[in-house]
Design a protein around this motif. Structure first.
Motif, mmCIF file in Angstrom:
data_model
loop_
_atom_site.group_PDB
_atom_site.id
_atom_site.type_symbol
_atom_site.label_atom_id
_atom_site.label_comp_id
_atom_site.label_asym_id
_atom_site.label_seq_id
_atom_site.Cartn_x
_atom_site.Cartn_y
_atom_site.Cartn_z
ATOM 1 N N SER A 1 0.819 -1.207 0.000
ATOM 2 C CA SER A 1 0.000 0.000 0.000
ATOM 3 C C SER A 1 0.850 1.252 0.000
ATOM 4 N N SER A 2 0.384 2.216 -0.796
ATOM 5 C CA SER A 2 1.038 3.509 -0.874
ATOM 6 C C SER A 2 -0.023 4.600 -0.832
ATOM 7 N N PRO A 3 0.363 5.804 -0.436
ATOM 8 C CA PRO A 3 -0.585 6.917 -0.545
ATOM 9 C C PRO A 3 -0.966 7.151 -1.998
ATOM 10 N N SER A 4 -2.141 7.680 -2.236
ATOM 11 C CA SER A 4 -2.602 7.945 -3.592
ATOM 12 C C SER A 4 -1.692 8.952 -4.283
ATOM 13 N N ILE A 5 -1.725 8.960 -5.602
ATOM 14 C CA ILE A 5 -0.832 9.794 -6.401
ATOM 15 C C ILE A 5 -1.125 11.271 -6.135
ATOM 16 N N GLY A 6 -0.120 11.990 -5.705
ATOM 17 C CA GLY A 6 -0.288 13.415 -5.416
ATOM 18 C C GLY A 6 -0.528 13.722 -3.964
ATOM 19 N N ALA A 7 -0.714 12.680 -3.137
ATOM 20 C CA ALA A 7 -0.953 12.911 -1.713
ATOM 21 C C ALA A 7 0.352 13.306 -1.030
ATOM 22 N N ASN A 8 0.279 14.338 -0.220
ATOM 23 C CA ASN A 8 1.450 14.807 0.515
ATOM 24 C C ASN A 8 1.136 14.707 2.005
ATOM 25 N N ILE A 9 1.380 13.529 2.576
ATOM 26 C CA ILE A 9 0.975 13.264 3.955
ATOM 27 C C ILE A 9 2.146 12.661 4.727
ATOM 28 N N SER A 10 2.025 12.694 6.051
ATOM 29 C CA SER A 10 3.061 12.133 6.918
ATOM 30 C C SER A 10 2.872 10.631 7.046
ATOM 31 N N LYS A 11 3.910 9.948 7.551
ATOM 32 C CA LYS A 11 3.815 8.520 7.801
ATOM 33 C C LYS A 11 2.751 8.234 8.856
ATOM 34 N N ALA A 12 2.626 9.118 9.832
ATOM 35 C CA ALA A 12 1.627 8.916 10.890
ATOM 36 C C ALA A 12 0.217 8.968 10.326
ATOM 37 N N THR A 13 -0.019 9.924 9.422
ATOM 38 C CA THR A 13 -1.349 10.022 8.803
ATOM 39 C C THR A 13 -1.651 8.783 7.971
ATOM 40 N N PHE A 14 -0.645 8.313 7.222
ATOM 41 C CA PHE A 14 -0.878 7.118 6.404
ATOM 42 C C PHE A 14 -1.135 5.899 7.281
ATOM 43 N N ALA A 15 -0.445 5.808 8.429
ATOM 44 C CA ALA A 15 -0.695 4.709 9.363
ATOM 45 C C ALA A 15 -2.133 4.760 9.875
ATOM 46 N N ASP A 16 -2.648 5.964 10.107
ATOM 47 C CA ASP A 16 -4.045 6.112 10.532
ATOM 48 C C ASP A 16 -4.990 5.654 9.423
#
Length: 799
Positions: free
Chosen positions: A21-36
């Motif tokens: 899994s990866s953040p969607s294309i263009g998403a600029n988020i932290s690792k903590a947000t992606f973990a959430d």
């Protein structure tokens, strides 16, 4: 277990790099947000009936929609597109970055929404285009009806029609530079490229075009409103306007197949309810035939699922034969109300059988005990539109043969005897019965169900929407009034108890619109409050439980305090939500898929007026003032041209000068309650049985049928012919009155107190007639003015 699954998303070598899994294309988020996001995905996956996430590979992408409480938005949370939910910050970002907003509106059981997702929204090329040049916004129209309504009206104004998905490109002000519906991947890619190129070269030109478009539509709306409001103070409102509106509507109805003329046929329940309410008060044989034609066509053709039960959303042909196969909760609830009212007008026993069939379908497909009713059943099954309901010819033949070979009861019909297939395609057939809801179909229906008993059901969106649940509960109560089936009433009561427990925050005076798995986040709209309050009053009518009345009045108080406007009509967003959308809605009288919320408020305030004395139970709220205000506001905007899309308002306006003509009615400011019951074993044959149940609160009475004093108004039941207002002969059996003394009379009076039943026999007539109950209520100190309560008598109408 949760930690193990999360680790498998990010760290486990068991997954190849291209499936992690990866953040969607263009998403600029932290690792903590992606973990959430990952945690939200795992928690919500089983709640949205998608299965166990540990049994599936993690999705390649996740985006911010994973945080939303919507099965539809959650479905798109695994798209590579950097979707966001609608919120004011989106447009602030668009202004700061100079980007355009790509808007997509849909819902969980929308066929073409799924097609566009499969073609475009999982495509990495499209995701790259959107991520680089656009801010992408996904809207669930069922949870954000105001946003949907706003852009749907713009699309309709431009193209003459609207459907889903709605696809739009907006500027930072939310104004549409482009708006359309379904687009192929190639057309969408070309649109994104061309729009972005022009936007970079000449943004002012596109902004001006968008403003001109919005201005044009706004001006058209304003001209329509001015045409009806500029002389509002001089408007003389009477039934003539509604009668003229009905004549306009009749000219638009299909005399061959029923319903509104056109290639596609929608049930248009709001219009049907108005037509039935009009027939209850007026003798109009041509309308009666057209209404019954539509009712019969809908229930005997493919729009209704004869095997599993339930109405599909609409028909793709003029004959009501081939449906679009999704099933919506609101259609089922409204159809229960429609056919219950139709039974009181026509007395057709097939309508009564249909009611029970729909109720059984709802119980097995939509009902979630202690939770509420789900919202929709998907049309697509195994990648086939209608796949769950369609049969190969050889499959039907095999089932027929098996059924015939095992049928040893010569009195039981086989499939060949009762089946009436219709062609969906060259190889697929839908199934209807020659005589629906007949016991002759039982064996055939069982054979068809058994043939597919091992099939899992199509996807069911279990999202609980307050307004749709309320429409279902009102429909169940209406059906109960006809069938007297206790399990139907029990389901209605549990549905409302669950709705209030899970959606209503009494402390903060807030009703929430949606809940999935016990979680809710979307504030209720006007339709949620008004439909729920009306459904609660429906339960009060049946049970007499004061809790229901108290709760309905609480919601009514919130409505008049939070949604009211100076113009009289109410807006769908309360004062706490207006800033969250930046939208001002229009056409507040239009029904949409259900009923206009303003029509429900008008109905609610009219009902409160009849069951309270405006102060004793209603508290400090001046209900009469609020009723007069919304009445004037609606009347000033309503025209004959509105009738096709404002049936709910027209129906509520009919009830302003008379009672609802429903089975349960009130008099003496709620001190007296009347329940009408007319039943017959055979349509258009023999006599119908009439029972009028009257219940008086302690301390109140009405004069008996034979008062001792000649100047007192006797309790009287008459049958009135609508076309000439003549009284028809009717056989009525009145109970014997009690001789009592009351405070204001020195003489004994012949009275009825407590509970009583008036019975009678009514022969079938072709002409439209009413039962009229005349009563005069008194307490120990005074007598009120005499009152009349009316209820329609079924007439014999054949097509």
């Amino acid at each position: 277990m949760l930690a193990t699954i999360i680790n498998s998303f990010v760290d486990s070598a068991a997954y190849a790099a291209d499936t992690r899994s990866s953040p969607s294309i263009g998403a600029n988020i932290s690792k903590a947000t992606f973990a959430d996001w990952q945690k939200s995905y795992i928690n919500k996956y089983p709640r949205f009936s998608l299965g166990d996430p540990s049994q599936h590979n993690p999705p390649a992408y996740l985006n911010a929609l994973v945080e939303q409480e919507s099965p539809y938005l959650f479905r798109h949370a695994t798209n590579p597109i950097n979707w966001q939910a609608w919120r004011p910050a989106v447009f602030e970002d668009a202004k700061k970055t100079g980007k355009l907003v790509f808007l997509s509106i849909g819902y969980s059981t929308c066929h073409w929404c799924h097609v566009m997702e499969a073609e475009s929204f999982v495509d990495l090329g499209i995701a790259q285009q959107l991520g680089e040049h656009y801010i992408s916004v996904k809207v669930d129209r069922e949870l954000s009806p105001i946003i949907d309504q706003h852009y749907k009206q713009i699309l309709e104004a431009l193209t003459g029609r609207a459907g889903w998905p709605i696809t739009a490109i907006l500027n930072a002000a939310g104004e549409p530079i482009f708006i359309g519906s379904y687009l192929t991947r190639e057309k969408l890619s070309l649109l994104l490229d061309n729009t972005q190129r022009v936007w970079q070269q000449n943004p002012s030109m596109l902004n001006m075009s968008a403003k001109q478009l919005v201005s044009l539509i706004t001006s058209a709306r304003a001209n329509t409103n001015n045409a009806t409001t500029q002389h509002a103070d001089d408007l003389v409102w009477d039934k003539i306007l509604l009668t003229g509106a009905m004549k306009t509507l009749v000219s638009r109805l299909d005399p061959q197949f029923g319903g509104f003329k056109g290639l596609n046929k929608f049930p248009t329940e709001a219009s049907l309810l108005f037509q039935l309410a009009f027939l209850a008060r007026n003798d109009m044989p041509d309308l009666a035939k057209l209404v019954k034609l539509q009712l019969d066509q809908m229930m005997t053709h493919g729009l209704y699922d004869h095997v599993n039960g339930g109405f599909h959303r609409y028909s793709t042909d003029a004959r009501w034969q081939v449906p679009h196969y999704e099933k919506m909760l609101y259609n089922q609830g409204l159809m229960l109300s429609v056919y219950s009212q139709a039974y009181s007008i026509f007395g057709d026993p097939k309508y009564k059988a249909l009611l029970q069939h729909v109720v059984d379908f709802v119980r097995h497909w939509f009902y979630q005990p202690n939770i509420g009713f789900g919202s929709a059943v998907d049309a697509v099954y195994k990648a086939q539109e209608g796949g769950f309901y369609l049969w190969q010819a050889q499959e039907l033949e095999s089932t027929l043969l098996t059924n015939t070979n095992t049928n040893t009861n010569t009195n039981t019909n086989t499939l060949a005897d009762v089946l009436k297939p219709y062609r969906f395609s060259d190889t697929l057939f839908g199934v209807t019965f020659k005589t629906p809801f007949s016991v002759a179909n039982n064996n055939a229906q069982k054979a068809l169900l058994d043939a597919r008993h091992h099939w899992p059901k199509p996807f069911i969106d279990k999202k609980v929407i307050a307004s749709w649940n309320a429409l279902m509960i009102s429909g169940l109560v209406a059906a109960y009034n006809i069938t007297h089936d206790q399990t139907t009433l029990d389901m209605a009561k549990d549905g409302m108890q669950s709705l209030l427990a899970r959606h209503y925050d009494l402390k903060n005076k807030t009703l929430y619109r949606n809940a999935v798995g016990g979680q809710f986040s979307t504030l209720g709209r006007l339709d949620d409050y008004a439909f729920t309050a009306n459904a609660i009053l429906d339960l009060y009518n049946i049970t007499g439980n004061v809790y229901w009345k108290t709760t309905a009045l609480q919601l009514a108080n919130i409505i008049v305090n939070q949604f009211d406007t100076e113009a009289g009509v109410y807006l769908s967003l309360d004062k706490r939500q207006v800033k969250a959308t930046n939208l001002r809605e229009q056409n507040v009288l239009v029904d949409g898929e259900t009923l206009s919320a303003n029509s429900a408020v008008l109905q609610l305030l009219t009902r409160i007026r009849t069951m309270t004395n405006n102060s004793a139970f209603g508290g400090a709220t001046d209900w009469q003032h609020h009723l007069h205000k919304i009445q004037k506001g609606i009347q000033s905007q309503f025209t004959q041209q509105d009738i096709g899309s404002a049936g709910g308002v027209a129906k509520s306006l009919l009830a302003l000068d008379t009672q609802s003509m429903q089975a349960v009615q009130y008099f003496a400011g709620g001190a007296g309650k009347v329940t009408f019951d007319i039943s017959s074993g055979h349509h258009c044959k023999g006599d119908m049985d009439l029972a009028i149940h009257i219940k008086l609160e302690e301390g109140w009475h009405i004069n008996s049928h034979q008062p001792i004093q000649s100047h007192l108004k006797a309790t009287l039941v008459e049958r009135i012919q609508l076309k000439n207002a003549e009284a028809q002969r009717v056989n009525i059996e009145y109970p014997i009155g009690s001789n009592l003394r009351v405070g204001f009379s020195a003489e004994e009076l012949s009275l009825y107190e407590g509970e009583l039943v008036i019975n009678g026999e009514l022969p079938y007539l072709i002409d439209r007639t009413l039962i009229v109950l005349k009563v005069q209520a008194c307490d120990d100190k005074m007598c009120l003015f005499p009152e009349e309560l009316q209820y329609p008598v079924p007439s014999c109408v054949r097509n």
